[in-house]
Enzyme design. Sequence first.
Site, PDB file in Angstrom:
ATOM      1  N   ASP A   1      37.896  55.893  12.414  1.00  0.00           N
ATOM      2  CA  ASP A   1      38.997  55.208  13.084  1.00  0.00           C
ATOM      3  C   ASP A   1      39.529  54.141  12.132  1.00  0.00           C
ATOM      4  O   ASP A   1      38.828  53.718  11.206  1.00  0.00           O
ATOM      5  CB  ASP A   1      38.525  54.566  14.390  1.00  0.00           C
ATOM      6  CG  ASP A   1      39.660  53.943  15.201  1.00  0.00           C
ATOM      7  OD1 ASP A   1      40.828  54.350  15.014  1.00  0.00           O
ATOM      8  OD2 ASP A   1      39.389  53.046  16.007  1.00  0.00           O
ATOM      9  N   SER A   2      40.739  53.692  12.400  1.00  0.00           N
ATOM     10  CA  SER A   2      41.287  52.606  11.598  1.00  0.00           C
ATOM     11  C   SER A   2      40.658  51.269  11.964  1.00  0.00           C
ATOM     12  O   SER A   2      40.835  50.285  11.237  1.00  0.00           O
ATOM     13  CB  SER A   2      42.809  52.528  11.774  1.00  0.00           C
ATOM     14  OG  SER A   2      43.132  52.292  13.132  1.00  0.00           O
TER      15      SER A   2
ATOM     16  N   TYR B   1      47.445  51.068  11.280  1.00  0.00           N
ATOM     17  CA  TYR B   1      48.032  52.260  10.701  1.00  0.00           C
ATOM     18  C   TYR B   1      49.445  52.504  11.224  1.00  0.00           C
ATOM     19  O   TYR B   1      50.275  53.099  10.541  1.00  0.00           O
ATOM     20  CB  TYR B   1      47.166  53.476  11.025  1.00  0.00           C
ATOM     21  CG  TYR B   1      46.006  53.710  10.087  1.00  0.00           C
ATOM     22  CD1 TYR B   1      45.515  52.698   9.270  1.00  0.00           C
ATOM     23  CD2 TYR B   1      45.390  54.947  10.031  1.00  0.00           C
ATOM     24  CE1 TYR B   1      44.444  52.918   8.427  1.00  0.00           C
ATOM     25  CE2 TYR B   1      44.326  55.186   9.188  1.00  0.00           C
ATOM     26  CZ  TYR B   1      43.843  54.168   8.382  1.00  0.00           C
ATOM     27  OH  TYR B   1      42.786  54.402   7.551  1.00  0.00           O
ATOM     28  N   GLY B   2      49.695  52.077  12.453  1.00  0.00           N
ATOM     29  CA  GLY B   2      50.941  52.429  13.120  1.00  0.00           C
ATOM     30  C   GLY B   2      52.201  51.941  12.442  1.00  0.00           C
ATOM     31  O   GLY B   2      53.269  52.514  12.639  1.00  0.00           O
TER      32      GLY B   2
ATOM     33  N   CYS C   1      40.878  58.306  16.236  1.00  0.00           N
ATOM     34  CA  CYS C   1      42.004  57.400  16.042  1.00  0.00           C
ATOM     35  C   CYS C   1      43.261  58.140  16.465  1.00  0.00           C
ATOM     36  O   CYS C   1      43.584  59.195  15.898  1.00  0.00           O
ATOM     37  CB  CYS C   1      42.087  56.990  14.566  1.00  0.00           C
ATOM     38  SG  CYS C   1      43.533  55.977  14.139  1.00  0.00           S
TER      39      CYS C   1
ATOM     40  N   THR D   1      46.450  57.255  16.167  1.00  0.00           N
ATOM     41  CA  THR D   1      47.514  57.230  15.170  1.00  0.00           C
ATOM     42  C   THR D   1      47.239  58.229  14.061  1.00  0.00           C
ATOM     43  O   THR D   1      48.132  58.994  13.656  1.00  0.00           O
ATOM     44  CB  THR D   1      47.679  55.825  14.578  1.00  0.00           C
ATOM     45  OG1 THR D   1      47.952  54.896  15.625  1.00  0.00           O
ATOM     46  CG2 THR D   1      48.809  55.785  13.576  1.00  0.00           C
TER      47      THR D   1
ATOM     48  N   GLU E   1      40.901  43.390  22.455  1.00  0.00           N
ATOM     49  CA  GLU E   1      40.163  42.818  21.319  1.00  0.00           C
ATOM     50  C   GLU E   1      39.869  41.334  21.527  1.00  0.00           C
ATOM     51  O   GLU E   1      38.934  40.796  20.926  1.00  0.00           O
ATOM     52  CB  GLU E   1      40.937  43.057  20.024  1.00  0.00           C
ATOM     53  CG  GLU E   1      41.000  44.534  19.654  1.00  0.00           C
ATOM     54  CD  GLU E   1      41.477  44.775  18.241  1.00  0.00           C
ATOM     55  OE1 GLU E   1      41.845  43.804  17.548  1.00  0.00           O
ATOM     56  OE2 GLU E   1      41.473  45.956  17.820  1.00  0.00           O
TER      57      GLU E   1
ATOM     58  N   CYS F   1      44.817  55.838  24.092  1.00  0.00           N
ATOM     59  CA  CYS F   1      44.361  54.878  23.092  1.00  0.00           C
ATOM     60  C   CYS F   1      42.880  54.661  23.307  1.00  0.00           C
ATOM     61  O   CYS F   1      42.429  54.502  24.451  1.00  0.00           O
ATOM     62  CB  CYS F   1      45.128  53.562  23.226  1.00  0.00           C
ATOM     63  SG  CYS F   1      44.504  52.237  22.151  1.00  0.00           S
ATOM     64  N   THR F   2      42.109  54.644  22.229  1.00  0.00           N
ATOM     65  CA  THR F   2      40.656  54.524  22.370  1.00  0.00           C
ATOM     66  C   THR F   2      40.209  53.117  22.760  1.00  0.00           C
ATOM     67  O   THR F   2      39.022  52.908  23.042  1.00  0.00           O
ATOM     68  CB  THR F   2      39.950  54.965  21.072  1.00  0.00           C
ATOM     69  OG1 THR F   2      40.532  54.280  19.952  1.00  0.00           O
ATOM     70  CG2 THR F   2      40.086  56.463  20.874  1.00  0.00           C
ATOM     71  N   HIS F   3      41.134  52.149  22.794  1.00  0.00           N
ATOM     72  CA  HIS F   3      40.808  50.831  23.339  1.00  0.00           C
ATOM     73  C   HIS F   3      40.794  50.846  24.867  1.00  0.00           C
ATOM     74  O   HIS F   3      40.104  50.034  25.501  1.00  0.00           O
ATOM     75  CB  HIS F   3      41.844  49.787  22.891  1.00  0.00           C
ATOM     76  CG  HIS F   3      41.653  49.269  21.503  1.00  0.00           C
ATOM     77  ND1 HIS F   3      41.745  50.069  20.391  1.00  0.00           N
ATOM     78  CD2 HIS F   3      41.395  48.006  21.042  1.00  0.00           C
ATOM     79  CE1 HIS F   3      41.552  49.333  19.312  1.00  0.00           C
ATOM     80  NE2 HIS F   3      41.333  48.090  19.675  1.00  0.00           N
TER      81      HIS F   3
END
Length: 280
Positions: free
Chosen positions: A20-21, A52-53, A83, A85, A159, A193-195
């Site tokens: 992942d980024s 990355y986006g 990821c 993106t 985050e 989204c993995t978040h």
Amino acid sequence: MPADKLTDKLTDTLTIGVFDSGFGGLTVLRELLPLIPGARYIYLGDTARLPYGSKSHETIARYAVSSARYLHEQGADLLVIACNTATALAFDDIRHAMPIPVIGVIQPGAEAALAASQGQVLVLATQATIQSHAYAHALHSLGLKATEKACPLLVPLVEEGWTNHPVTDEVIKIYLTEALTEAPEARTLLLGCTHYPLIEPAIARVLSSLGHPLTIIDSAQATARTTAQAIATHFPNRKPQETSPTCTFYATDSIEKFQRLGSNFLGQPLSKVHLLDLGG
């Protein structure tokens, strides 16, 4: 990988690379650990080069392929691109560069939505993923209608650790109200989204308050299930290991931050994080 090399893994410990980024892919790893026990996991978060986006397809592909190659060099037998993106913008580049099976997060999420719904699917994701229309294309190819909603504030809130906070609930409510106005017939919500698995309870709570419950699809869970199926296909003679999984973590920047935030995504304390320099 040639078939004879695949069957060589019968007695070896299978090594799964997860890329992942940043931190979000740890939610995919969290789902993989109990589903595929006894494997060796190598996780790489390219934190020095995120987000990355905001970068071009060529740059994202270069970054992602370099990370994928590193994981393969470390012994990965199968690669999970955890990821959105990188999957949306560089999956084919990664797959063509790798001599091992590669799994992304978008197609598994779309297929899980198909299993849950025959109608309209609402996709929540980051701006970059939405702009790629990767989920819309995947869902349309399966005969599903898709409405996409970019939710740029959710990643920083997660985050920040505000997964159960009134501000986060209010932001989710604004996004969902706007999205459901556009797609009132949606019955399935795909977390692109993995978040977002960290705020799935908050999303469900807000949906209930809006009187519009939806079936929520977690693409991290779907990706883990697809990975287990891929292992059964590519390594048919591999016997389950009785040992606990082992994890090695790499980050390309701020290993202290990665260890601190990463434990929230993984749902358990991270072991030592190694600093890795992949260059520019």
